[in-house]
Design an enzyme around this catalytic site. Sequence first.
Site, PDB file in Angstrom:
ATOM      1  N   HIS A 121       0.207   7.878   5.758  1.00 11.63           N
ATOM      2  CA  HIS A 121      -0.447   6.509   5.385  1.00 11.63           C
ATOM      3  C   HIS A 121      -1.985   6.492   5.804  1.00 11.63           C
ATOM      4  O   HIS A 121      -2.187   7.278   7.119  1.00 11.63           O
ATOM      5  CB  HIS A 121       0.437   5.540   6.172  1.00 11.63           C
ATOM      6  CG  HIS A 121       0.041   4.129   5.959  1.00 11.63           C
ATOM      7  ND1 HIS A 121      -1.153   3.390   6.615  1.00 11.63           N
ATOM      8  CD2 HIS A 121       0.611   3.077   5.418  1.00 11.63           C
ATOM      9  CE1 HIS A 121      -1.365   2.216   5.789  1.00 11.63           C
ATOM     10  NE2 HIS A 121      -0.199   2.009   5.078  1.00 11.63           N
ATOM     11  N   CYS A 362      -1.791   2.785   0.382  1.00 13.96           N
ATOM     12  CA  CYS A 362      -2.268   3.481   1.205  1.00 13.96           C
ATOM     13  C   CYS A 362      -2.163   4.819   1.856  1.00 13.96           C
ATOM     14  O   CYS A 362      -1.980   5.306   2.828  1.00 13.96           O
ATOM     15  CB  CYS A 362      -2.232   2.547   2.656  1.00 13.96           C
ATOM     16  SG  CYS A 362      -2.631   0.649   2.115  1.00 13.96           S
TER      17      CYS A 362
END
Lengths: 403, 78
Positions: A121, A362
Amino acid sequence: MTLDAQTRGDFPILERTVNGRPLVYLDSAASSQKPRTVIEAMTRYYETSHANVHRSIHTLGEEATELYELARDRVQRFIGAAAREEVVFTRGTTDAISIVAEAIGRTLKPGDEILVTDMEHHSNLVPWQVAARDRGVRIRSVPLIGEGTLDLAAAERLLNERTRLFAFAHVSNVLGTINPVADLVARARRVGALSLVDGAQAVPHLPLDMSVLECDFYAFSAHKMLGPTGLGVLYGRRPVLEALEPARGGSEMIKEVWVDRATWNDLPWRLEPGTPPIAETVGLTAAIEYLEKLGMERVREHEQALATQAVEVLSAIPSVRVYGPRRERAAVVAFAVDGWHPHDVAAALDAEGIAVRAGHHCAQPLMRWCGVVGTSRASFSVYNSSEEVALLAHAVASLGGAP
Amino acid sequence: MQVKLDGGRVSAARFAGDSCAICTASADVLSEMVEGRSRAEAAALGAGDVLGVLQADVRPTRMRCVTLPITVLAKALG
Protein backbone atom coordinates in the site's frame (compact mmCIF):
# COMPACT_ATOMS: atom_id res chain seq x y z
CA MET A 1 -25.93 -19.63 13.98
CA THR A 2 -23.73 -17.97 11.37
CA LEU A 3 -21.51 -15.14 12.52
CA ASP A 4 -23.37 -12.55 10.45
CA ALA A 5 -26.73 -13.61 11.89
CA GLN A 6 -25.26 -13.18 15.35
CA THR A 7 -23.65 -9.79 14.69
CA ARG A 8 -25.87 -8.09 12.11
CA GLY A 9 -28.21 -6.45 14.62
CA ASP A 10 -25.27 -4.90 16.48
CA PHE A 11 -24.42 -2.58 13.55
CA PRO A 12 -26.99 0.24 13.33
CA ILE A 13 -25.77 1.49 9.93
CA LEU A 14 -26.62 -1.83 8.28
CA GLU A 15 -30.31 -1.07 8.82
CA ARG A 16 -30.25 1.76 6.31
CA THR A 17 -31.08 1.60 2.63
CA VAL A 18 -29.05 2.95 -0.29
CA ASN A 19 -30.83 3.89 -3.48
CA GLY A 20 -33.95 2.15 -2.21
CA ARG A 21 -32.16 -1.15 -1.55
CA PRO A 22 -30.90 -2.63 1.72
CA LEU A 23 -27.26 -1.66 2.16
CA VAL A 24 -24.79 -4.40 1.22
CA TYR A 25 -21.54 -3.08 2.63
CA LEU A 26 -18.57 -4.80 0.98
CA ASP A 27 -15.91 -2.15 1.65
CA SER A 28 -14.68 -3.06 5.12
CA ALA A 29 -11.05 -3.24 3.97
CA ALA A 30 -11.26 0.52 3.39
CA SER A 31 -13.08 1.06 6.69
CA SER A 32 -15.30 -1.26 8.68
CA GLN A 33 -18.63 -0.32 10.22
CA LYS A 34 -18.97 0.05 13.99
CA PRO A 35 -21.04 -1.98 16.43
CA ARG A 36 -23.37 -0.15 18.81
CA THR A 37 -21.08 -0.95 21.77
CA VAL A 38 -18.24 1.07 20.19
CA ILE A 39 -20.47 4.04 19.38
CA GLU A 40 -22.03 3.98 22.85
CA ALA A 41 -18.69 3.61 24.66
CA MET A 42 -17.37 6.75 22.95
CA THR A 43 -20.55 8.70 23.63
CA ARG A 44 -20.56 7.58 27.26
CA TYR A 45 -16.95 8.64 27.62
CA TYR A 46 -17.72 12.15 26.33
CA GLU A 47 -20.85 12.38 28.47
CA THR A 48 -19.27 11.23 31.72
CA SER A 49 -15.47 11.10 31.84
CA HIS A 50 -13.76 13.37 29.32
CA ALA A 51 -10.67 15.34 30.33
CA ASN A 52 -7.09 15.42 29.13
CA VAL A 53 -4.97 12.41 30.03
CA HIS A 54 -1.91 12.15 32.27
CA ARG A 55 -1.87 15.80 33.29
CA SER A 56 -5.09 16.58 35.11
CA ILE A 57 -5.06 15.88 38.84
CA HIS A 58 -8.80 15.65 39.20
CA THR A 59 -11.40 12.91 39.02
CA LEU A 60 -12.22 13.27 35.32
CA GLY A 61 -8.56 13.45 34.38
CA GLU A 62 -7.91 10.28 36.35
CA GLU A 63 -10.86 8.47 34.78
CA ALA A 64 -9.82 9.50 31.28
CA THR A 65 -6.23 8.39 31.92
CA GLU A 66 -7.41 5.08 33.32
CA LEU A 67 -9.55 4.43 30.23
CA TYR A 68 -6.73 5.45 27.89
CA GLU A 69 -4.22 3.15 29.57
CA LEU A 70 -6.80 0.35 29.79
CA ALA A 71 -7.02 0.46 25.98
CA ARG A 72 -3.25 -0.13 25.86
CA ASP A 73 -3.62 -3.23 28.03
CA ARG A 74 -6.44 -4.50 25.80
CA VAL A 75 -4.32 -4.03 22.66
CA GLN A 76 -1.36 -5.73 24.32
CA ARG A 77 -3.45 -8.80 25.11
CA PHE A 78 -5.19 -8.80 21.71
CA ILE A 79 -1.96 -8.87 19.71
CA GLY A 80 0.09 -10.93 22.16
CA ALA A 81 2.68 -8.24 22.92
CA ALA A 82 5.11 -9.04 25.73
CA ALA A 83 4.68 -5.72 27.53
CA ARG A 84 2.30 -2.76 27.55
CA GLU A 85 5.27 -0.45 26.84
CA GLU A 86 5.42 -2.04 23.39
CA VAL A 87 2.05 -0.56 22.42
CA VAL A 88 2.22 3.02 21.11
CA PHE A 89 -0.95 4.86 20.09
CA THR A 90 -0.77 6.72 16.78
CA ARG A 91 -3.18 8.44 14.39
CA GLY A 92 -3.41 5.37 12.15
CA THR A 93 -1.32 2.85 10.23
CA THR A 94 0.22 5.51 7.98
CA ASP A 95 1.18 7.52 11.04
CA ALA A 96 2.63 4.45 12.81
CA ILE A 97 4.81 3.63 9.79
CA SER A 98 5.84 7.28 9.47
CA ILE A 99 6.93 7.43 13.13
CA VAL A 100 9.36 4.58 12.47
CA ALA A 101 10.42 5.90 9.04
CA GLU A 102 11.16 9.36 10.47
CA ALA A 103 13.15 7.98 13.38
CA ILE A 104 15.08 5.39 11.32
CA GLY A 105 15.47 7.93 8.51
CA ARG A 106 17.66 10.13 10.68
CA THR A 107 20.12 7.24 11.08
CA LEU A 108 20.31 6.22 7.39
CA LYS A 109 23.61 6.63 5.56
CA PRO A 110 24.51 6.68 1.87
CA GLY A 111 24.56 3.13 0.52
CA ASP A 112 21.95 1.87 3.01
CA GLU A 113 18.96 0.03 1.59
CA ILE A 114 15.29 -0.23 2.55
CA LEU A 115 13.51 -3.30 1.21
CA VAL A 116 9.78 -3.18 0.39
CA THR A 117 7.59 -5.35 -1.86
CA ASP A 118 5.64 -4.81 -5.07
CA MET A 119 2.34 -5.41 -3.26
CA GLU A 120 2.65 -2.60 -0.72
CA HIS A 121 0.00 0.00 0.00
CA HIS A 122 1.28 3.54 -0.64
CA SER A 123 1.36 3.98 3.16
CA ASN A 124 4.18 1.47 3.34
CA LEU A 125 6.08 2.95 0.39
CA VAL A 126 5.95 6.73 0.51
CA PRO A 127 7.12 7.18 4.14
CA TRP A 128 10.24 5.18 3.20
CA GLN A 129 10.73 7.27 0.06
CA VAL A 130 10.55 10.42 2.18
CA ALA A 131 12.98 8.92 4.73
CA ALA A 132 15.40 7.87 1.99
CA ARG A 133 15.24 11.18 0.09
CA ASP A 134 18.48 13.14 -0.09
CA ARG A 135 20.32 10.51 1.96
CA GLY A 136 21.70 8.36 -0.84
CA VAL A 137 19.52 5.49 0.33
CA ARG A 138 18.28 2.92 -2.15
CA ILE A 139 14.77 1.48 -2.01
CA ARG A 140 14.54 -2.05 -3.39
CA SER A 141 11.48 -4.19 -3.82
CA VAL A 142 10.59 -7.89 -3.70
CA PRO A 143 8.78 -8.87 -6.93
CA LEU A 144 5.66 -11.02 -7.14
CA ILE A 145 5.18 -14.39 -8.78
CA GLY A 146 2.28 -16.64 -9.78
CA GLU A 147 -1.12 -15.55 -8.54
CA GLY A 148 0.42 -12.70 -6.56
CA THR A 149 2.66 -14.05 -3.84
CA LEU A 150 6.10 -12.79 -2.86
CA ASP A 151 9.09 -14.24 -4.69
CA LEU A 152 10.86 -15.60 -1.61
CA ALA A 153 14.01 -16.52 -3.52
CA ALA A 154 14.25 -12.92 -4.72
CA ALA A 155 13.63 -11.68 -1.18
CA GLU A 156 16.55 -13.82 0.00
CA ARG A 157 18.77 -12.33 -2.74
CA LEU A 158 17.66 -8.77 -2.08
CA LEU A 159 18.27 -8.90 1.67
CA ASN A 160 21.92 -8.12 2.31
CA GLU A 161 24.20 -6.46 4.84
CA ARG A 162 23.21 -3.01 3.49
CA THR A 163 19.51 -3.63 4.18
CA ARG A 164 18.51 -1.56 7.20
CA LEU A 165 14.83 -2.41 7.24
CA PHE A 166 12.41 -4.73 5.47
CA ALA A 167 8.85 -3.32 5.31
CA PHE A 168 6.04 -5.53 4.07
CA ALA A 169 2.32 -6.12 4.42
CA HIS A 170 0.95 -8.99 6.47
CA VAL A 171 -2.06 -9.16 4.12
CA SER A 172 -2.30 -7.49 0.71
CA ASN A 173 -5.19 -5.01 0.57
CA VAL A 174 -5.83 -5.97 -3.07
CA LEU A 175 -4.77 -9.58 -3.65
CA GLY A 176 -5.71 -10.89 -0.23
CA THR A 177 -2.35 -12.67 -0.15
CA ILE A 178 -1.30 -13.63 3.37
CA ASN A 179 2.46 -13.25 3.61
CA PRO A 180 4.65 -15.62 5.70
CA VAL A 181 5.51 -13.00 8.31
CA ALA A 182 7.63 -15.08 10.71
CA ASP A 183 9.69 -16.46 7.82
CA LEU A 184 10.30 -13.00 6.30
CA VAL A 185 11.16 -11.54 9.70
CA ALA A 186 13.70 -14.34 10.29
CA ARG A 187 15.30 -13.74 6.86
CA ALA A 188 15.60 -10.01 7.60
CA ARG A 189 17.11 -10.67 11.01
CA ARG A 190 19.77 -12.96 9.52
CA VAL A 191 21.25 -9.99 7.64
CA GLY A 192 20.82 -7.64 10.59
CA ALA A 193 17.85 -5.75 9.14
CA LEU A 194 14.88 -4.54 11.15
CA SER A 195 11.40 -5.65 10.08
CA LEU A 196 8.18 -3.64 9.92
CA VAL A 197 4.87 -5.29 9.15
CA ASP A 198 1.87 -3.35 7.83
CA GLY A 199 -0.91 -5.20 9.61
CA ALA A 200 -3.81 -2.95 8.60
CA GLN A 201 -5.53 -5.75 6.65
CA ALA A 202 -4.60 -8.55 9.05
CA VAL A 203 -5.52 -7.39 12.55
CA PRO A 204 -9.29 -7.19 11.85
CA HIS A 205 -9.38 -10.71 10.39
CA LEU A 206 -6.74 -13.05 11.85
CA PRO A 207 -5.74 -14.17 15.35
CA LEU A 208 -2.43 -12.47 16.11
CA ASP A 209 0.50 -13.21 18.35
CA MET A 210 3.52 -10.94 18.25
CA SER A 211 5.57 -13.50 20.18
CA VAL A 212 5.15 -15.88 17.22
CA LEU A 213 5.68 -13.31 14.43
CA GLU A 214 8.74 -11.84 16.21
CA CYS A 215 8.75 -8.73 13.99
CA ASP A 216 10.41 -5.55 15.23
CA PHE A 217 7.46 -3.29 14.33
CA TYR A 218 3.81 -3.96 13.52
CA ALA A 219 1.38 -1.20 12.49
CA PHE A 220 -2.42 -1.15 12.26
CA SER A 221 -5.52 1.04 12.37
CA ALA A 222 -8.53 0.98 14.70
CA HIS A 223 -11.05 1.94 12.02
CA LYS A 224 -10.60 -1.22 9.99
CA MET A 225 -11.24 -3.43 13.04
CA LEU A 226 -14.69 -2.13 14.05
CA GLY A 227 -13.16 0.81 15.96
CA PRO A 228 -13.12 4.56 15.30
CA THR A 229 -11.11 6.57 12.75
CA GLY A 230 -8.12 8.68 13.78
CA LEU A 231 -6.41 6.02 15.89
CA GLY A 232 -3.74 3.48 15.13
CA VAL A 233 -1.20 1.34 16.92
CA LEU A 234 2.52 0.96 16.54
CA TYR A 235 3.76 -2.20 18.20
CA GLY A 236 7.50 -2.32 18.67
CA ARG A 237 9.75 -4.88 20.35
CA ARG A 238 10.91 -3.27 23.52
CA PRO A 239 14.70 -3.18 22.89
CA VAL A 240 14.08 -1.78 19.41
CA LEU A 241 11.65 0.88 20.67
CA GLU A 242 14.09 1.79 23.46
CA ALA A 243 16.76 2.46 20.86
CA LEU A 244 14.44 4.55 18.70
CA GLU A 245 15.33 8.23 19.05
CA PRO A 246 12.01 10.13 18.83
CA ALA A 247 11.68 12.19 15.66
CA ARG A 248 8.64 14.09 16.97
CA GLY A 249 8.51 16.30 20.01
CA GLY A 250 5.82 17.84 22.16
CA SER A 251 4.07 17.50 25.47
CA GLU A 252 3.81 14.19 27.30
CA MET A 253 6.84 12.70 25.58
CA ILE A 254 9.27 14.48 27.93
CA LYS A 255 10.56 14.30 31.50
CA GLU A 256 12.24 17.68 31.84
CA VAL A 257 12.32 20.60 29.44
CA TRP A 258 14.61 23.61 29.16
CA VAL A 259 14.25 26.19 26.40
CA ASP A 260 16.92 24.52 24.29
CA ARG A 261 16.78 20.86 25.30
CA ALA A 262 14.74 18.16 26.97
CA THR A 263 14.95 14.66 28.36
CA TRP A 264 12.62 11.96 27.10
CA ASN A 265 9.82 10.23 28.93
CA ASP A 266 9.68 6.44 29.33
CA LEU A 267 8.07 4.16 26.78
CA PRO A 268 5.46 4.20 25.40
CA TRP A 269 4.70 7.89 26.08
CA ARG A 270 8.05 8.96 24.63
CA LEU A 271 6.56 8.29 21.19
CA GLU A 272 3.15 9.89 21.88
CA PRO A 273 3.61 13.68 21.78
CA GLY A 274 0.56 15.88 22.26
CA THR A 275 -2.97 15.09 23.38
CA PRO A 276 -3.87 11.68 21.95
CA PRO A 277 -7.22 10.62 20.48
CA ILE A 278 -8.67 9.59 23.87
CA ALA A 279 -12.29 8.80 23.03
CA GLU A 280 -11.02 6.76 20.10
CA THR A 281 -9.00 4.52 22.42
CA VAL A 282 -12.17 3.97 24.46
CA GLY A 283 -13.88 2.96 21.22
CA LEU A 284 -10.99 0.63 20.36
CA THR A 285 -11.33 -1.10 23.74
CA ALA A 286 -14.99 -1.76 22.94
CA ALA A 287 -14.09 -3.00 19.44
CA ILE A 288 -11.48 -5.42 20.80
CA GLU A 289 -13.90 -6.70 23.44
CA TYR A 290 -16.47 -7.23 20.69
CA LEU A 291 -14.01 -9.18 18.51
CA GLU A 292 -12.72 -11.21 21.46
CA LYS A 293 -16.27 -12.18 22.36
CA LEU A 294 -16.78 -13.49 18.83
CA GLY A 295 -13.38 -15.18 18.87
CA MET A 296 -10.81 -14.35 16.19
CA GLU A 297 -10.61 -17.97 14.98
CA ARG A 298 -14.32 -17.83 14.23
CA VAL A 299 -13.93 -14.43 12.57
CA ARG A 300 -11.20 -15.82 10.33
CA GLU A 301 -13.25 -18.90 9.38
CA HIS A 302 -16.34 -16.82 8.58
CA GLU A 303 -14.49 -14.29 6.44
CA GLN A 304 -12.38 -16.84 4.61
CA ALA A 305 -15.53 -18.75 3.74
CA LEU A 306 -17.00 -15.53 2.27
CA ALA A 307 -13.78 -14.78 0.35
CA THR A 308 -13.62 -18.32 -1.02
CA GLN A 309 -17.27 -18.13 -2.07
CA ALA A 310 -16.69 -14.73 -3.71
CA VAL A 311 -13.67 -16.01 -5.65
CA GLU A 312 -15.68 -19.01 -6.85
CA VAL A 313 -18.86 -17.22 -7.90
CA LEU A 314 -17.09 -14.23 -9.47
CA SER A 315 -14.62 -16.46 -11.36
CA ALA A 316 -17.59 -18.39 -12.76
CA ILE A 317 -18.80 -15.27 -14.60
CA PRO A 318 -17.17 -15.34 -18.08
CA SER A 319 -16.60 -11.55 -18.25
CA VAL A 320 -14.95 -11.39 -14.83
CA ARG A 321 -11.32 -11.80 -13.85
CA VAL A 322 -10.42 -12.30 -10.18
CA TYR A 323 -6.98 -11.33 -8.82
CA GLY A 324 -4.91 -12.98 -6.14
CA PRO A 325 -4.47 -16.48 -4.78
CA ARG A 326 -7.39 -18.92 -5.15
CA ARG A 327 -6.78 -20.41 -1.71
CA GLU A 328 -5.27 -19.28 1.57
CA ARG A 329 -6.42 -15.74 1.08
CA ALA A 330 -7.82 -13.05 3.31
CA ALA A 331 -11.16 -11.29 3.17
CA VAL A 332 -10.56 -9.07 0.11
CA VAL A 333 -11.41 -10.01 -3.47
CA ALA A 334 -10.35 -7.71 -6.30
CA PHE A 335 -11.88 -8.27 -9.72
CA ALA A 336 -12.23 -6.74 -13.18
CA VAL A 337 -15.17 -6.87 -15.57
CA ASP A 338 -14.50 -6.94 -19.33
CA GLY A 339 -15.19 -3.58 -20.95
CA TRP A 340 -16.00 -1.92 -17.64
CA HIS A 341 -13.86 0.63 -15.87
CA PRO A 342 -13.81 -0.15 -12.11
CA HIS A 343 -15.44 3.22 -11.31
CA ASP A 344 -18.38 2.32 -13.52
CA VAL A 345 -18.66 -1.11 -11.87
CA ALA A 346 -18.76 0.53 -8.44
CA ALA A 347 -21.34 3.10 -9.58
CA ALA A 348 -23.55 0.41 -11.11
CA LEU A 349 -23.33 -1.72 -7.95
CA ASP A 350 -24.06 1.33 -5.80
CA ALA A 351 -27.31 1.77 -7.69
CA GLU A 352 -28.19 -1.70 -6.29
CA GLY A 353 -27.20 -0.68 -2.77
CA ILE A 354 -23.90 -2.60 -2.94
CA ALA A 355 -20.81 -0.72 -1.74
CA VAL A 356 -17.47 -1.87 -3.19
CA ARG A 357 -14.18 -0.04 -3.59
CA ALA A 358 -12.91 0.86 -7.05
CA GLY A 359 -9.62 2.28 -8.26
CA HIS A 360 -5.96 1.65 -7.60
CA HIS A 361 -6.52 0.90 -3.88
CA CYS A 362 -3.46 3.00 -3.00
CA ALA A 363 -1.27 0.29 -4.55
CA GLN A 364 -0.21 1.69 -7.93
CA PRO A 365 2.95 -0.47 -8.26
CA LEU A 366 0.74 -3.54 -7.73
CA MET A 367 -1.76 -2.29 -10.34
CA ARG A 368 1.14 -2.11 -12.83
CA TRP A 369 2.03 -5.72 -12.00
CA CYS A 370 -1.62 -6.69 -12.61
CA GLY A 371 -1.51 -4.70 -15.87
CA VAL A 372 -4.59 -2.61 -15.05
CA VAL A 373 -5.32 0.98 -14.07
CA GLY A 374 -7.49 -0.24 -11.22
CA THR A 375 -9.85 -2.95 -10.04
CA SER A 376 -13.12 -3.29 -8.21
CA ARG A 377 -12.79 -4.83 -4.77
CA ALA A 378 -15.21 -6.52 -2.44
CA SER A 379 -14.08 -6.98 1.15
CA PHE A 380 -15.74 -8.65 4.08
CA SER A 381 -16.19 -8.36 7.80
CA VAL A 382 -18.00 -10.18 10.57
CA TYR A 383 -21.41 -8.81 9.54
CA ASN A 384 -21.35 -9.92 5.90
CA SER A 385 -23.34 -12.92 4.79
CA SER A 386 -23.18 -15.60 2.15
CA GLU A 387 -26.41 -14.11 0.71
CA GLU A 388 -24.63 -10.77 0.21
CA VAL A 389 -21.84 -12.46 -1.74
CA ALA A 390 -24.51 -14.08 -3.93
CA LEU A 391 -26.17 -10.66 -4.42
CA LEU A 392 -22.82 -9.21 -5.48
CA ALA A 393 -22.23 -12.00 -8.00
CA HIS A 394 -25.74 -11.61 -9.38
CA ALA A 395 -25.33 -7.85 -9.78
CA VAL A 396 -21.92 -8.25 -11.45
CA ALA A 397 -23.25 -10.94 -13.79
CA SER A 398 -26.11 -8.61 -14.76
CA LEU A 399 -23.76 -5.81 -15.88
CA GLY A 400 -23.66 -7.10 -19.46
CA GLY A 401 -21.67 -5.28 -22.13
CA ALA A 402 -19.75 -2.03 -21.73
CA PRO A 403 -21.63 0.84 -20.00
CA MET B 1 -5.49 14.44 -25.86
CA GLN B 2 -4.22 15.60 -29.20
CA VAL B 3 -5.07 19.04 -30.52
CA LYS B 4 -4.46 20.36 -34.04
CA LEU B 5 -4.10 24.11 -34.33
CA ASP B 6 -4.59 26.05 -37.55
CA GLY B 7 -3.84 29.76 -37.39
CA GLY B 8 -4.49 29.93 -33.65
CA ARG B 9 -7.77 28.00 -33.89
CA VAL B 10 -8.42 24.39 -32.91
CA SER B 11 -9.16 22.52 -36.12
CA ALA B 12 -9.34 19.05 -34.56
CA ALA B 13 -9.12 17.33 -31.16
CA ARG B 14 -8.87 13.63 -30.36
CA PHE B 15 -8.26 11.59 -27.24
CA ALA B 16 -7.15 8.12 -26.21
CA GLY B 17 -7.43 6.71 -22.72
CA ASP B 18 -8.42 4.02 -20.32
CA SER B 19 -11.11 5.59 -18.20
CA CYS B 20 -14.57 5.36 -16.72
CA ALA B 21 -17.73 6.24 -18.65
CA ILE B 22 -18.00 9.75 -17.23
CA CYS B 23 -14.38 10.61 -18.03
CA THR B 24 -14.69 9.18 -21.53
CA ALA B 25 -17.92 11.16 -22.11
CA SER B 26 -16.28 14.32 -20.82
CA ALA B 27 -13.28 13.88 -23.14
CA ASP B 28 -15.60 13.15 -26.04
CA VAL B 29 -17.79 16.20 -25.45
CA LEU B 30 -14.76 18.41 -24.87
CA SER B 31 -13.11 17.26 -28.12
CA GLU B 32 -16.22 18.28 -30.05
CA MET B 33 -16.64 21.55 -28.19
CA VAL B 34 -13.13 22.86 -28.84
CA GLU B 35 -13.21 22.47 -32.61
CA GLY B 36 -13.36 25.86 -34.31
CA ARG B 37 -12.59 27.78 -31.13
CA SER B 38 -9.57 29.97 -30.60
CA ARG B 39 -6.81 28.66 -28.39
CA ALA B 40 -7.86 30.98 -25.55
CA GLU B 41 -11.56 30.10 -25.89
CA ALA B 42 -10.77 26.38 -25.85
CA ALA B 43 -8.53 26.69 -22.80
CA ALA B 44 -11.24 28.64 -20.97
CA LEU B 45 -13.81 25.82 -21.17
CA GLY B 46 -14.71 24.49 -17.73
CA ALA B 47 -16.63 21.70 -16.01
CA GLY B 48 -19.85 23.71 -16.27
CA ASP B 49 -19.61 23.78 -20.08
CA VAL B 50 -19.09 20.03 -20.30
CA LEU B 51 -21.83 19.24 -17.76
CA GLY B 52 -24.22 21.46 -19.73
CA VAL B 53 -23.82 19.12 -22.68
CA LEU B 54 -23.60 15.86 -20.70
CA GLN B 55 -26.90 16.56 -18.90
CA ALA B 56 -25.97 13.87 -16.37
CA ASP B 57 -26.32 13.77 -12.61
CA VAL B 58 -22.64 13.71 -11.69
CA ARG B 59 -21.93 13.37 -7.99
CA PRO B 60 -19.16 15.35 -6.25
CA THR B 61 -17.01 12.18 -5.89
CA ARG B 62 -17.04 11.78 -9.69
CA MET B 63 -16.32 15.41 -10.58
CA ARG B 64 -12.65 14.60 -11.08
CA CYS B 65 -13.73 12.22 -13.83
CA VAL B 66 -15.30 15.23 -15.58
CA THR B 67 -12.41 17.61 -14.98
CA LEU B 68 -9.49 15.29 -15.91
CA PRO B 69 -9.84 15.84 -19.70
CA ILE B 70 -10.31 19.59 -19.11
CA THR B 71 -7.06 19.72 -17.11
CA VAL B 72 -5.21 17.70 -19.75
CA LEU B 73 -6.54 19.89 -22.58
CA ALA B 74 -5.50 23.06 -20.75
CA LYS B 75 -1.98 21.62 -20.42
CA ALA B 76 -1.93 20.71 -24.11
CA LEU B 77 -2.95 24.22 -25.04
CA GLY B 78 -0.23 25.61 -22.76
